[in-house]
Design an enzyme around this catalytic site. Structure first.
Site, short mmCIF file in Angstrom:
data_model
loop_
_atom_site.label_atom_id
_atom_site.label_comp_id
_atom_site.label_asym_id
_atom_site.label_seq_id
_atom_site.Cartn_x
_atom_site.Cartn_y
_atom_site.Cartn_z
N GLY A 34 0.65 -1.17 -0.17
CA GLY A 34 -0.09 -0.37 0.01
C GLY A 34 1.18 1.07 0.39
N ALA A 35 2.11 1.26 -0.78
CA ALA A 35 2.88 2.36 -0.69
C ALA A 35 2.32 3.42 -2.18
CB ALA A 35 3.83 1.94 -1.57
N ARG A 87 -0.46 5.65 -1.31
CA ARG A 87 -0.77 6.81 -0.65
C ARG A 87 -0.40 7.19 1.07
NH1 ARG A 87 -5.70 6.06 -0.07
NH2 ARG A 87 -6.15 4.34 -0.96
N VAL A 127 -2.95 -7.31 -1.71
CA VAL A 127 -2.82 -8.62 -0.62
C VAL A 127 -3.83 -9.76 0.43
CG1 VAL A 127 -0.71 -6.92 1.19
CG2 VAL A 127 -3.20 -6.61 1.51
N ASN A 141 1.65 -2.56 5.20
CA ASN A 141 0.98 -0.85 6.00
C ASN A 141 -0.39 -1.03 5.06
OD1 ASN A 141 1.24 1.94 6.09
ND2 ASN A 141 0.33 1.52 3.73
N SER A 147 -3.08 -0.54 15.15
CA SER A 147 -3.68 0.91 15.28
C SER A 147 -3.69 1.24 16.62
CB SER A 147 -5.10 1.00 14.36
OG SER A 147 -5.86 2.61 14.91
N TYR A 155 -12.50 -2.99 11.77
CA TYR A 155 -11.12 -2.46 12.02
C TYR A 155 -10.53 -2.79 13.55
CZ TYR A 155 -7.52 1.00 11.34
OH TYR A 155 -6.62 1.74 11.05
N ALA A 204 -10.61 -5.40 15.72
CA ALA A 204 -10.41 -6.62 15.46
C ALA A 204 -9.08 -6.77 14.41
CB ALA A 204 -11.47 -7.53 15.02
N LYS A 251 -6.76 -5.07 13.45
CA LYS A 251 -5.88 -4.71 13.90
C LYS A 251 -5.29 -4.98 15.33
CE LYS A 251 -4.56 -1.36 10.40
NZ LYS A 251 -3.60 -1.80 10.01
#
Ligand code: NAP
Length: 243
Positions: free
Chosen positions: A10-11, A13, A62, A88, A140, A153, A155, A157
């Site tokens: 995810g590079a 942005r 991914v 990421n 996070s 989200y 869960a 992280k």
């Protein structure tokens, strides 16, 4: 490839872009993964190459186990090694638990948690052969303390933290470190959609009185990817202004 290689998922942005630029500045050859942002990823590669670094953009989802497996085989065939893996890539599909759609739960777990599993599963094989490597996973604050409207989200992280700690125990004996970075509130496209009142409420809870920048996060990733962090593994570094 003479230089050390860092793969950043995810590079194209946000935080991933800054991590890629920072690792390139540290001397890594950067493999910049993207799923949709091809133009942004190509621009990133141009920027790194213009400033004397080396990089390439590689497209894969991914969340797709087989796609990650074939990307890993191709990258290793061409470059010989991946020394640093930064997981990421991440998405949100916010909503209250009672109304959350099954597909929104599955999509977030699939990208954020299974995505990190997929890359660790396929790239750690090659790190084991090289008897070394560093894996850095983006968790996070939501995965540590929870957040209303983000059950999926949070869960995912929290799962990333369990994945990190277990992998650190499995891979430590082979010279591979595995750590997580848990940002608080950072202004990117991911957080841009939040209503102003939510942003103000979040900011009011930060003792350092400002949101995080992408550079705040990339700096810690750069440290964990460096030799200065050789004796750190299985840790979650919270980068949140004291939030
Ligand atoms: P962002 O601006 O929305 O960027 C997300 C990145 O993830 C994009 O580059 C996107 O690439 C990539 N991505 C999404 N799904 C993907 C997939 N299936 N395969 C490959 N790449 C995929 O988000 P961000 O704020 O930079 O967040 C980066 C990471 O930090 C995430 O893991 C996020 O959960 C975490 N984080 C962010 C904050 C914050 O406040 N911003 C706080 C805590 C943690 P494409 O456009 O190519 O799909």
């Amino acid at each position: 490839m003479d230089r050390k290689v860092a793969l950043v998922t995810g590079a194209g942005r946000g935080i991933g872009r800054e991590i890629a630029l920072t690792l390139a500045g540290d001397g890594f050859y950067v493999v910049a993964n993207y799923a949709h942002s091809s133009r942004e990823a190509e621009e990133l590669v141009e920027e790194i190459c213009r400033t004397g670094g080396g990089a390439e953009a590689v497209c894969f989802d991914v969340a797709d186990f087989a796609a990650v497996e074939s990307a890993a085989a191709d990258i290793i065939k061409r470059l010989g090694h991946v020394d640093v893996l930064v997981n990421n890539a991440g998405i949100t599909r916010d909503g209250l638990l009672m109304a959350m759609k099954e597909e929104d739960f599955d999509a977030v777990i699939g990208t954020n948690l299974k995505g990190a599993f997929n890359t660790m599963r396929h790239f750690s094989r090659y790190m084991l052969k090289n008897r070394g490597g560093k894996i850095i996973n983006l968790s996070s604050i939501s995965g540590i303390v929870g957040n209303p409207g983000q059950a999926n989200y949070s869960a995912s992280k929290a799962g990333v933290i369990g994945l990190t700690k277990s992998a650190a125990k499995e891979l430590g004996g082979k010279g591979i470190t595995v750590n997580a970075v848990a940002p608080g509130f950072v202004e990117t496209e991911m957080t841009a959609a939040l209503p102003d009142r939510v942003k103000e409420e979040l900011l009011s809870r930060i003792p350092l009185k400002r949101g995080g920048t992408v550079a705040d996060i990339a700096g810690v990733v750069s440290f964990l990817a460096s030799g200065k962090a050789d004796y750190i593994t299985g840790q979650v570094i919270e980068v949140n202004g004291g939030m």
